[in-house]
Design a protein around this motif. Structure first.
Motif, PDB file in Angstrom:
ATOM      1  N   GLY A 244       0.818  -1.209   0.000  1.00 38.01           N
ATOM      2  CA  GLY A 244       0.000   0.000   0.000  1.00 38.01           C
ATOM      3  C   GLY A 244       0.847   1.252   0.000  1.00 38.01           C
ATOM      4  N   ALA A 245       1.689   1.395  -1.003  1.00 39.27           N
ATOM      5  CA  ALA A 245       2.619   2.527  -1.039  1.00 39.27           C
ATOM      6  C   ALA A 245       3.181   2.670  -2.442  1.00 39.27           C
ATOM      7  N   VAL A 246       3.874   3.778  -2.651  1.00 39.25           N
ATOM      8  CA  VAL A 246       4.555   4.017  -3.923  1.00 39.25           C
ATOM      9  C   VAL A 246       5.998   3.526  -3.824  1.00 39.25           C
ATOM     10  N   THR A 247       6.400   2.759  -4.811  1.00 35.51           N
ATOM     11  CA  THR A 247       7.793   2.357  -4.980  1.00 35.51           C
ATOM     12  C   THR A 247       8.319   3.042  -6.235  1.00 35.51           C
ATOM     13  N   GLU A 248       9.468   3.669  -6.131  1.00 35.01           N
ATOM     14  CA  GLU A 248      10.104   4.295  -7.296  1.00 35.01           C
ATOM     15  C   GLU A 248      11.367   3.513  -7.648  1.00 35.01           C
ATOM     16  N   ILE A 249      11.465   3.114  -8.903  1.00 34.03           N
ATOM     17  CA  ILE A 249      12.648   2.420  -9.404  1.00 34.03           C
ATOM     18  C   ILE A 249      13.278   3.294 -10.476  1.00 34.03           C
ATOM     19  N   TYR A 250      14.542   3.648 -10.264  1.00 35.50           N
ATOM     20  CA  TYR A 250      15.238   4.585 -11.145  1.00 35.50           C
ATOM     21  C   TYR A 250      16.145   3.814 -12.101  1.00 35.50           C
ATOM     22  N   LEU A 251      16.193   4.307 -13.341  1.00 33.27           N
ATOM     23  CA  LEU A 251      16.910   3.616 -14.402  1.00 33.27           C
ATOM     24  C   LEU A 251      17.736   4.600 -15.215  1.00 33.27           C
ATOM     25  N   ASP A 252      18.913   4.167 -15.661  1.00 32.10           N
ATOM     26  CA  ASP A 252      19.693   4.981 -16.594  1.00 32.10           C
ATOM     27  C   ASP A 252      19.041   4.983 -17.973  1.00 32.10           C
ATOM     28  N   ARG A 253      18.387   3.888 -18.301  1.00 30.50           N
ATOM     29  CA  ARG A 253      17.630   3.803 -19.550  1.00 30.50           C
ATOM     30  C   ARG A 253      16.543   2.753 -19.374  1.00 30.50           C
ATOM     31  N   TYR A 254      15.456   2.910 -20.105  1.00 29.26           N
ATOM     32  CA  TYR A 254      14.359   1.967 -20.023  1.00 29.26           C
ATOM     33  C   TYR A 254      14.674   0.696 -20.806  1.00 29.26           C
ATOM     34  N   GLY A 255      13.996  -0.391 -20.422  1.00 35.61           N
ATOM     35  CA  GLY A 255      14.135  -1.649 -21.138  1.00 35.61           C
ATOM     36  C   GLY A 255      15.313  -2.494 -20.720  1.00 35.61           C
ATOM     37  N   ILE A 256      15.831  -2.299 -19.493  1.00 37.38           N
ATOM     38  CA  ILE A 256      16.970  -3.091 -19.025  1.00 37.38           C
ATOM     39  C   ILE A 256      16.515  -4.279 -18.174  1.00 37.38           C
ATOM     40  N   GLY A 257      15.212  -4.546 -18.168  1.00 31.43           N
ATOM     41  CA  GLY A 257      14.699  -5.672 -17.392  1.00 31.43           C
ATOM     42  C   GLY A 257      13.886  -5.248 -16.196  1.00 31.43           C
ATOM     43  N   GLU A 258      13.428  -3.986 -16.176  1.00 36.62           N
ATOM     44  CA  GLU A 258      12.693  -3.497 -15.013  1.00 36.62           C
ATOM     45  C   GLU A 258      11.369  -4.228 -14.792  1.00 36.62           C
ATOM     46  N   LEU A 259      10.684  -4.566 -15.880  1.00 36.40           N
ATOM     47  CA  LEU A 259       9.433  -5.306 -15.714  1.00 36.40           C
ATOM     48  C   LEU A 259       9.711  -6.745 -15.277  1.00 36.40           C
ATOM     49  N   GLY A 260      10.757  -7.338 -15.826  1.00 34.17           N
ATOM     50  CA  GLY A 260      11.138  -8.684 -15.410  1.00 34.17           C
ATOM     51  C   GLY A 260      11.436  -8.768 -13.929  1.00 34.17           C
ATOM     52  N   LEU A 261      12.002  -7.710 -13.367  1.00 36.54           N
ATOM     53  CA  LEU A 261      12.293  -7.667 -11.934  1.00 36.54           C
ATOM     54  C   LEU A 261      11.037  -7.872 -11.099  1.00 36.54           C
ATOM     55  N   LEU A 262       9.896  -7.396 -11.594  1.00 35.58           N
ATOM     56  CA  LEU A 262       8.658  -7.411 -10.825  1.00 35.58           C
ATOM     57  C   LEU A 262       7.773  -8.618 -11.100  1.00 35.58           C
ATOM     58  N   ILE A 263       8.120  -9.430 -12.080  1.00 42.61           N
ATOM     59  CA  ILE A 263       7.241 -10.529 -12.477  1.00 42.61           C
ATOM     60  C   ILE A 263       6.943 -11.516 -11.337  1.00 42.61           C
ATOM     61  N   PRO A 264       7.921 -11.891 -10.491  1.00 42.13           N
ATOM     62  CA  PRO A 264       7.558 -12.784  -9.383  1.00 42.13           C
ATOM     63  C   PRO A 264       6.483 -12.186  -8.474  1.00 42.13           C
ATOM     64  N   ALA A 265       6.552 -10.880  -8.232  1.00 48.41           N
ATOM     65  CA  ALA A 265       5.540 -10.235  -7.394  1.00 48.41           C
ATOM     66  C   ALA A 265       4.193 -10.172  -8.101  1.00 48.41           C
ATOM     67  N   LEU A 266       4.199  -9.914  -9.405  1.00 51.08           N
ATOM     68  CA  LEU A 266       2.950  -9.905 -10.158  1.00 51.08           C
ATOM     69  C   LEU A 266       2.325 -11.298 -10.172  1.00 51.08           C
ATOM     70  N   ASN A 267       3.157 -12.303 -10.253  1.00 46.69           N
ATOM     71  CA  ASN A 267       2.681 -13.683 -10.167  1.00 46.69           C
ATOM     72  C   ASN A 267       2.005 -13.919  -8.818  1.00 46.69           C
ATOM     73  N   GLU A 268       2.637 -13.451  -7.753  1.00 46.57           N
ATOM     74  CA  GLU A 268       2.078 -13.611  -6.415  1.00 46.57           C
ATOM     75  C   GLU A 268       0.732 -12.907  -6.284  1.00 46.57           C
TER      76      GLU A 268
END
Length: 213
Positions: A41-65
């Motif tokens: 129940g909060a905002v998480t900010e993930i900072y990137l030097d460039r998009y498309g380096i696997g940021e969505l893949g990082l979250l897939i286990p949590a989305l699965n849960e």
């Protein structure tokens, strides 16, 4: 708003962790985060030097849960706003994410429109998670989003450019994702109820799915 409600929204840096969490799927990261997972129940900010380096893949286990939990309760949306690349649905499905519950939103290209869309998606109460790629954001809009995420207990993730780390933010968690020698590394800069630190992650099946985005 009652005084008790306002008091609950105040971040106290030395307060113990009380937010519900979502396991990250990475043992080292769960150990580094208060409660053992992403703050729900909060905002998480993930900072990137460039998009498309696997940021969505990082979250897939949590989305699965979240998808797994969602099967036993009222089904809600996973809303993805302004992704730089279209997520690959077969990869999401392969890793257990119910793609029929994923909704892509492509607002106008301005950062203000993307942030507005994220806030509306959270406030609707119909979302279990909202992920948005935001190029810029002002403090007032971020505070509104944080309050909405807490009120709806909605996992809200903003992907932002690395230079925005120098800006103030009410987010409960602020972390920077980088790839070092082909392995992801997450540097935690701010963590409500926890401490800054660096966590090296092993992207392995089924948690990886870097091809999803």
């Amino acid at each position: 708003m009652r005084f008790e409600d306002l008091k609950a929204l105040v971040w106290r840096g030395n307060a113990t962790h009380s937010l519900p969490v979502i396991p990250t799927g990475y043992a080292a990261l769960d150990r580094a985060l208060p409660g053992g997972g992403w703050p729900q129940g909060a905002v998480t900010e993930i900072y990137l030097d460039r998009y498309g380096i696997g940021e969505l893949g990082l979250l897939i286990p949590a989305l699965n849960e979240l998808t797994r939990r969602d099967r036993a309760v009222e089904k809600k949306w996973i809303i993805i706003i302004a992704p730089p690349f279209i997520p690959y649905a077969p990869a999401l499905a392969q890793h257990g994410v119910a793609v029929e519950r994923v909704l892509l939103v492509h607002p106008a290209k301005t950062a203000k429109d993307c942030l507005w869309a994220a806030e509306q998606a959270v406030r609707s109460g119909s979302s279990v998670a909202v992920l948005a790629w935001i190029k810029a954001a002002d403090g007032v809009a971020l505070r509104r989003l944080q309050i909405a995420a807490e009120a709806q207990c909605c996992w809200t993730v903003l992907f932002r450019p690395s230079h925005a780390l120098h800006e103030r933010s009410p987010a409960a968690l602020r972390a920077q994702l980088a790839i070092e020698q082909s392995a992801p590394r997450l540097t935690i800069h701010k963590c409500r109820g926890g401490r800054p630190g660096v966590v090296s992650l092993q992207m392995q099946e089924p948690a990886g799915a870097s091809s999803a985005c």
